[in-house]
Design a protein around this motif. Structure first.
Motif, mmCIF file in Angstrom:
data_model
loop_
_atom_site.group_PDB
_atom_site.id
_atom_site.type_symbol
_atom_site.label_atom_id
_atom_site.label_comp_id
_atom_site.label_asym_id
_atom_site.label_seq_id
_atom_site.Cartn_x
_atom_site.Cartn_y
_atom_site.Cartn_z
ATOM 1 N N ASN A 18 45.358 37.381 32.626
ATOM 2 C CA ASN A 18 44.271 36.419 32.838
ATOM 3 C C ASN A 18 44.689 35.059 32.285
ATOM 4 O OD1 ASN A 18 42.744 38.630 33.711
ATOM 5 N ND2 ASN A 18 41.863 38.947 31.667
ATOM 6 N N LYS A 57 31.808 31.400 41.244
ATOM 7 C CA LYS A 57 32.887 32.373 41.366
ATOM 8 C C LYS A 57 33.440 32.355 42.775
ATOM 9 C CE LYS A 57 31.731 35.510 37.643
ATOM 10 N NZ LYS A 57 31.719 36.912 37.175
ATOM 11 N N LEU A 58 34.768 32.467 42.834
ATOM 12 C CA LEU A 58 35.468 32.521 44.112
ATOM 13 C C LEU A 58 36.486 33.642 43.975
ATOM 14 C CD1 LEU A 58 35.744 30.979 46.838
ATOM 15 C CD2 LEU A 58 37.547 29.637 45.771
ATOM 16 N N LYS A 59 36.081 34.852 44.368
ATOM 17 C CA LYS A 59 36.918 36.047 44.200
ATOM 18 C C LYS A 59 37.318 36.189 42.725
ATOM 19 C CE LYS A 59 38.569 36.033 48.947
ATOM 20 N NZ LYS A 59 39.742 36.005 49.868
ATOM 21 N N ARG A 60 38.602 36.069 42.408
ATOM 22 C CA ARG A 60 39.041 36.249 41.021
ATOM 23 C C ARG A 60 38.999 34.952 40.210
ATOM 24 N NH1 ARG A 60 43.815 36.601 41.040
ATOM 25 N NH2 ARG A 60 44.287 36.337 43.259
ATOM 26 N N THR A 62 36.847 31.913 38.414
ATOM 27 C CA THR A 62 35.535 31.550 37.888
ATOM 28 C C THR A 62 35.605 30.125 37.358
ATOM 29 O OG1 THR A 62 35.087 33.834 37.224
ATOM 30 C CG2 THR A 62 33.715 32.118 36.239
ATOM 31 N N ILE A 76 41.168 32.529 35.827
ATOM 32 C CA ILE A 76 41.673 33.436 36.860
ATOM 33 C C ILE A 76 41.862 34.811 36.233
ATOM 34 C CG2 ILE A 76 43.500 33.933 38.509
ATOM 35 C CD1 ILE A 76 44.064 30.973 38.698
ATOM 36 N N THR A 77 41.291 35.792 36.851
ATOM 37 C CA THR A 77 41.385 37.173 36.375
ATOM 38 C C THR A 77 42.474 37.903 37.163
ATOM 39 O OG1 THR A 77 39.018 37.163 35.882
ATOM 40 C CG2 THR A 77 40.093 39.308 36.025
ATOM 41 N N GLN A 80 47.842 36.934 40.406
ATOM 42 C CA GLN A 80 48.803 37.484 41.348
ATOM 43 C C GLN A 80 49.832 36.419 41.706
ATOM 44 O OE1 GLN A 80 46.485 38.937 44.661
ATOM 45 N NE2 GLN A 80 45.334 40.371 43.394
ATOM 46 N N ASP A 83 48.861 33.330 43.478
ATOM 47 C CA ASP A 83 48.084 32.293 42.798
ATOM 48 C C ASP A 83 48.974 31.144 42.324
ATOM 49 O OD1 ASP A 83 46.108 34.866 41.176
ATOM 50 O OD2 ASP A 83 45.698 33.760 43.043
#
Lengths: 111, 118
Positions: A18, A57-60, A62, A76-77, A80, A83
């Motif tokens: 994260n 929030k936008l997918k992963r 925030t 970002i959670t 990937q 990203d």
């Protein structure tokens, strides 16, 4: 002169970790935007925050806008490799409608 | 959605010559256009703001005689780098905004122009 401090400027992490990017100013914004930019291309808008305390929030991803509308963060959670890119915050000041950018955060997510 | 076309995407010119970069709003009328400059791995620095039919407003430290901006119509703005030098080499990006209340009132960016002065 309006200044927008963005940190960190560089971030290299492993896939699955994260991360949080911060954007701070001594000035109050009427709104703040987050962009992502790929090399050789123009920035692409991710989100606009307008209200103090707002969370989007936008997918992963925030996004938070500070209560006083002077700061914002992007979290970002489970990052990937997709990203990877340059993330930019940009504040809109009422005077002249100018969009002023922070220094940017170069994110690298390694598989 | 709103689309902004920027041309050329890449240009190489000789030192001392002038280069013109075009920025067009394809499906909306851009009442305001902004020009930015970006160095590698760095952020976008606002150079100037132009409103259709009026003179551009330049940011502090930007030479207006060197970076000529024309916003003659609601769909076209041009940036001309005059008497270019190697230190003018950079990535130039335009942004366009429509009228208040319109969907295009957000900031739409062009894809940028990579200028190399040799």
């Amino acid at each position: 002169t309006q200044l927008l401090e963005q940190s960190p400027q560089f971030l290299s992490i492993q896939e699955g970790e994260n991360l949080t990017v911060y954007c701070n100013s001594s000035s109050v914004f009427s709104s703040l935007q987050w962009y992502r930019q790929e090399p050789g291309e123009g920035p692409v808008l991710l989100v606009t925050v307008v209200t103090g305390g707002e969370v989007k929030k936008l997918k992963r991803l925030t996004f938070q806008f500070g209560d006083a509308r002077k700061d914002s963060s992007l979290h970002i959670t489970a990052a990937q490799p997709g990203d990877t890119g340059l993330y930019l915050c940009a504040g809109l000041y009422n005077q002249g409608g100018k969009l002023i950018f922070g220094q940017g955060t170069e994110l690298s997510v390694k598989p | 959605g709103a689309v902004v076309s920027q041309h050329p995407s890449r240009v190489i010119c000789k030192s001392g010559t002038s280069v013109k970069i075009e920025c067009r709003s394809l499906d909306f009328q851009a009442t305001t256009m902004f020009w930015y400059r970006q160095f590698p791995k760095q952020s976008l620095m606002l150079m100037a703001t132009s409103n259709e039919g009026s003179k551009a407003t330049y940011e502090q430290g930007v030479e207006k005689d060197k970076f000529l901006i024309n916003h003659a119509s609601l769909t076209l703005s041009t940036l001309t780098v005059t008497s270019a030098h190697p230190e003018d080499s950079s990535f130039y990006i335009c942004s366009a905004r429509g009228a208040p209340g319109q969907l295009s009132y957000g900031y739409t960016f062009g894809s940028g122009t990579r200028l190399t002065v040799v």
